[in-house]
Design a protein around this motif. Sequence first.
Motif, PDB file in Angstrom:
ATOM      1  N   ALA A 194      -7.998  10.730   3.092  1.00 38.38           N
ATOM      2  CA  ALA A 194      -7.689  10.147   1.792  1.00 38.38           C
ATOM      3  C   ALA A 194      -6.199  10.329   1.552  1.00 38.38           C
ATOM      4  O   ALA A 194      -5.660  11.419   1.791  1.00 38.38           O
ATOM      5  CB  ALA A 194      -8.497  10.825   0.687  1.00 38.38           C
TER       6      ALA A 194
ATOM      7  N   ARG B 296      -2.948   9.407  -1.257  1.00 39.75           N
ATOM      8  CA  ARG B 296      -2.581   8.933  -2.587  1.00 39.75           C
ATOM      9  C   ARG B 296      -1.307   8.117  -2.444  1.00 39.75           C
ATOM     10  O   ARG B 296      -0.301   8.601  -1.915  1.00 39.75           O
ATOM     11  CB  ARG B 296      -2.366  10.091  -3.553  1.00 39.75           C
ATOM     12  N   GLY B 297      -1.368   6.892  -2.912  1.00 38.11           N
ATOM     13  CA  GLY B 297      -0.192   6.045  -2.893  1.00 38.11           C
ATOM     14  C   GLY B 297       0.735   6.381  -4.048  1.00 38.11           C
ATOM     15  O   GLY B 297       0.345   7.067  -5.003  1.00 38.11           O
TER      16      GLY B 297
ATOM     17  N   LYS C 177      -3.120   5.516  -6.850  1.00 39.78           N
ATOM     18  CA  LYS C 177      -4.462   5.194  -6.348  1.00 39.78           C
ATOM     19  C   LYS C 177      -4.746   5.952  -5.054  1.00 39.78           C
ATOM     20  O   LYS C 177      -3.836   6.285  -4.300  1.00 39.78           O
ATOM     21  CB  LYS C 177      -4.593   3.692  -6.109  1.00 39.78           C
TER      22      LYS C 177
ATOM     23  N   TYR D  26      -6.561   5.926  -1.377  1.00 39.84           N
ATOM     24  CA  TYR D  26      -6.994   5.033  -0.306  1.00 39.84           C
ATOM     25  C   TYR D  26      -7.669   5.886   0.761  1.00 39.84           C
ATOM     26  O   TYR D  26      -7.173   6.960   1.097  1.00 39.84           O
ATOM     27  CB  TYR D  26      -5.801   4.284   0.274  1.00 39.84           C
ATOM     28  N   THR D  27      -8.791   5.420   1.282  1.00 39.04           N
ATOM     29  CA  THR D  27      -9.550   6.219   2.233  1.00 39.04           C
ATOM     30  C   THR D  27      -9.741   5.502   3.562  1.00 39.04           C
ATOM     31  O   THR D  27      -9.646   4.281   3.650  1.00 39.04           O
ATOM     32  CB  THR D  27     -10.935   6.577   1.660  1.00 39.04           C
TER      33      THR D  27
ATOM     34  N   ALA E   2      -6.921   4.624   6.455  1.00 40.26           N
ATOM     35  CA  ALA E   2      -6.489   4.814   5.063  1.00 40.26           C
ATOM     36  C   ALA E   2      -5.143   4.150   4.817  1.00 40.26           C
ATOM     37  O   ALA E   2      -4.932   3.504   3.776  1.00 40.26           O
ATOM     38  CB  ALA E   2      -6.435   6.302   4.733  1.00 40.26           C
TER      39      ALA E   2
ATOM     40  N   LEU F  80      -5.621   0.369   4.590  1.00 42.25           N
ATOM     41  CA  LEU F  80      -6.158  -0.028   3.288  1.00 42.25           C
ATOM     42  C   LEU F  80      -5.070   0.028   2.221  1.00 42.25           C
ATOM     43  O   LEU F  80      -4.968  -0.874   1.380  1.00 42.25           O
ATOM     44  CB  LEU F  80      -7.336   0.868   2.899  1.00 42.25           C
ATOM     45  N   MET F  81      -4.241   1.053   2.260  1.00 45.40           N
ATOM     46  CA  MET F  81      -3.151   1.177   1.295  1.00 45.40           C
ATOM     47  C   MET F  81      -2.211  -0.024   1.384  1.00 45.40           C
ATOM     48  O   MET F  81      -1.897  -0.663   0.380  1.00 45.40           O
ATOM     49  CB  MET F  81      -2.379   2.482   1.533  1.00 45.40           C
TER      50      MET F  81
ATOM     51  N   SER G 249      -3.585  -3.234   0.219  1.00 54.69           N
ATOM     52  CA  SER G 249      -3.693  -3.263  -1.240  1.00 54.69           C
ATOM     53  C   SER G 249      -2.337  -3.471  -1.916  1.00 54.69           C
ATOM     54  O   SER G 249      -2.256  -3.515  -3.134  1.00 54.69           O
ATOM     55  CB  SER G 249      -4.337  -1.965  -1.736  1.00 54.69           C
TER      56      SER G 249
ATOM     57  N   GLU H  38       0.481  -1.404  -1.483  1.00 62.10           N
ATOM     58  CA  GLU H  38       1.282  -0.183  -1.635  1.00 62.10           C
ATOM     59  C   GLU H  38       1.869   0.202  -0.285  1.00 62.10           C
ATOM     60  O   GLU H  38       1.202   0.089   0.739  1.00 62.10           O
ATOM     61  CB  GLU H  38       0.404   0.959  -2.168  1.00 62.10           C
TER      62      GLU H  38
END
Length: 130
Positions: A26, A28-29, A33, A35-36, A55, A58-59, A62, A64
């Motif tokens: 996991a 943190r951006g 948020k 992201y995992t 992860a 995904l970040m 999204s 970030e």
Amino acid sequence: MPLLEAAIAVREKAYAPYSNFKVGAAIRGADGKIYTGCNVENVAYPEGTCAEAGAIALMVASGETRLTEALVIADSPLPVSPCGGCRQKLAEFGTADVKITMTTLDGNARTMTLAELLPGAFGQGHMDKG
């Protein structure tokens, strides 16, 4: 949801039929948020994907591109650190002082900075020709 809870939850979704070694990550951006990602193995070793890479993907997908902290969890006797490739991936999106927590299911944890995990990281400064 804190990083630890997010990493525990996503670890359960890992696809690890060959090693049976499930990993969750996991991050943190900078947007706050979480992201995992989980490891995804492939019968054609080593074509799998690490949890940290998932992860990060995904970040980025999204929108970030900066991370502020990360946590990796696995069912092992000692905290599992990111592999060399994932250390470089984390360094691409985080600063040297970003804290990376590595923990086991039973709470044996260790936290290090990206600089401690990857001293002398290859970065954008190496690409400058000027």
